[in-house]
Enzyme design. Structure first.
Site, PDB file in Angstrom:
ATOM      1  N   THR A  19       0.054  45.592  35.872  1.00 45.40           N
ATOM      2  CA  THR A  19      -0.266  46.166  34.809  1.00 45.40           C
ATOM      3  C   THR A  19      -1.234  44.335  34.129  1.00 45.40           C
ATOM      4  OG1 THR A  19       1.802  44.887  34.002  1.00 45.40           O
ATOM      5  CG2 THR A  19       1.706  47.153  33.818  1.00 45.40           C
ATOM      6  N   GLY A  20      -2.272  45.418  33.418  1.00 39.49           N
ATOM      7  CA  GLY A  20      -3.473  43.720  33.336  1.00 39.49           C
ATOM      8  C   GLY A  20      -3.937  43.259  34.359  1.00 39.49           C
ATOM      9  N   GLY A  21      -4.240  44.223  34.880  1.00 43.48           N
ATOM     10  CA  GLY A  21      -4.961  44.095  35.952  1.00 43.48           C
ATOM     11  C   GLY A  21      -6.942  44.160  36.180  1.00 43.48           C
TER      12      GLY A  21
ATOM     13  N   TYR B 181       4.030  32.256  21.417  1.00 44.17           N
ATOM     14  CA  TYR B 181       3.685  32.564  23.063  1.00 44.17           C
ATOM     15  C   TYR B 181       4.908  32.231  24.090  1.00 44.17           C
ATOM     16  CZ  TYR B 181       1.328  32.150  27.140  1.00 44.17           C
ATOM     17  OH  TYR B 181       0.220  32.267  28.077  1.00 44.17           O
TER      18      TYR B 181
ATOM     19  N   SER C  24       5.240  31.683  31.975  1.00 43.75           N
ATOM     20  CA  SER C  24       3.988  30.527  32.031  1.00 43.75           C
ATOM     21  C   SER C  24       4.576  29.584  32.438  1.00 43.75           C
ATOM     22  CB  SER C  24       3.327  31.106  30.991  1.00 43.75           C
ATOM     23  OG  SER C  24       2.453  29.907  30.462  1.00 43.75           O
TER      24      SER C  24
ATOM     25  N   SER D 240      -8.960  41.963  34.654  1.00 50.72           N
ATOM     26  CA  SER D 240      -9.083  40.322  35.010  1.00 50.72           C
ATOM     27  C   SER D 240      -8.936  39.335  35.367  1.00 50.72           C
ATOM     28  CB  SER D 240     -10.100  39.917  33.702  1.00 50.72           C
ATOM     29  OG  SER D 240      -9.129  39.993  32.398  1.00 50.72           O
ATOM     30  N   GLY D 241      -8.962  38.173  35.063  1.00 52.72           N
ATOM     31  CA  GLY D 241      -7.742  37.250  35.296  1.00 52.72           C
ATOM     32  C   GLY D 241      -7.309  36.738  36.655  1.00 52.72           C
ATOM     33  N   ILE D 242      -6.052  36.726  36.687  1.00 54.39           N
ATOM     34  CA  ILE D 242      -4.581  36.784  37.282  1.00 54.39           C
ATOM     35  C   ILE D 242      -4.652  38.175  37.952  1.00 54.39           C
ATOM     36  CG2 ILE D 242      -1.934  35.803  37.666  1.00 54.39           C
ATOM     37  CD1 ILE D 242      -2.829  33.711  36.300  1.00 54.39           C
ATOM     38  N   GLY D 243      -4.411  38.874  37.081  1.00 57.12           N
ATOM     39  CA  GLY D 243      -4.029  40.793  37.516  1.00 57.12           C
ATOM     40  C   GLY D 243      -5.417  41.240  38.193  1.00 57.12           C
TER      41      GLY D 243
END
Length: 252
Positions: free
Chosen positions: A15-17, A153, A140, A19-22
């Site tokens: 999920t959230g794939g 957060y 995190s 940009s970035g780490i995804g």
């Protein structure tokens, strides 16, 4: 990218794939032989990610805080593949306010996406997961550290770390391994969007680097390699852990 096909024949959802780490993890997974589903909230970014990743990937537009969207993603995987071997519940957002400025919307948005989204992504995917499957949750270092203006957060990420423990207990009869990955400051579009002007971004990054024993920001692929470890049989006796990929920032 040298690979050993550690995920050959495996079906994965990130999920959230987009940009970035995804996205970096999706690249790793595809290179290691997996067929990968990625989700994202914006169609243009989803299309760009699918084009970059090439074959063996399907992009599905959806918001993890919307249960109907999650149902649609799971139904598509069930129809096309019939199972899901690896789940990386990565989607999340980060917003920063001091406690005296926190609003209900600030609270709701982060808990809805980061915590509710993670909870129901995992719950809805469970019927597709065979015994012995792997789940990786995106936490995190902020779940362990008390940084300025990050109370809400940080609380969401501490909750996710807790879920890795409790779900390890819940799912022990099925030998499903649940682990959390906790990055430090990573060079990603999300990091660059946090601090405002280019000068503010540069100052923010310099502050972060000053707190990292390795003296630099991490790269998204460095986290992706840690996720890959948790997703494969290389970590077959690892369950319920929080794996820090933080250059030592939360460790010393």
């Amino acid at each position: 990218m040298a690979t050993s096909q550690k995920l050959a024949g495996k079906i994965a959802l990130i999920t959230g794939g987009t940009s970035g780490i995804g996205l970096a993890t999706a690249q790793r997974f595809v290179a290691e032989g997996a067929f990968v589903y990625i989700t994202g909230r914006r169609q243009a970014e989803l299309d760009a990610a699918v084009q970059l990743l090439g074959q063996s990937v399907v992009g599905v537009r959806g918001d993890v805080s919307n249960l109907a969207d999650l149902d649609r993603v799971v139904a598509l995987i069930r129809e096309q593949q019939g199972r899901l071997d690896v789940l990386f519940a990565n989607a999340g957002i980060a917003e920063f306010l001091p406690i005296d400025a926190v609003t209900e919307n600030h609270y709701d948005q982060q808990f809805d996406i980061n915590v509710k989204g993670t909870v129901f992504t995992v719950q809805k995917a469970l019927p597709l997961l065979p015994d012995g499957a792997a789940i990786v949750l995106m936490s995190s270092i902020v779940g362990s550290k008390g940084s300025d203006n990050s109370s809400i957060y940080s609380a969401t990420k501490a909750a996710i770390r807790s879920l890795a423990r409790t779900w390890t207990s819940d799912l022990k009869a099925r030998r499903i391994r649940v682990n959390a990955i906790s990055p430090g400051p990573i060079e990603t579009p999300g990091l660059n969007n946090l601090a405002g002007t280019p000068e503010q971004v540069a100052q923010f990054k310099a502050q972060m680097v000053g707190a990292v024993p390795l003296g630099r920001l991490g790269e998204a692929d460095e986290v992706a390699k840690a996720v890959l470890f948790l997703a494969t049989d290389d970590s077959s006796y690892v369950a319920g852990v929080e794996l820090f990929a933080d250059g030592g920032m939360a460790q010393v």
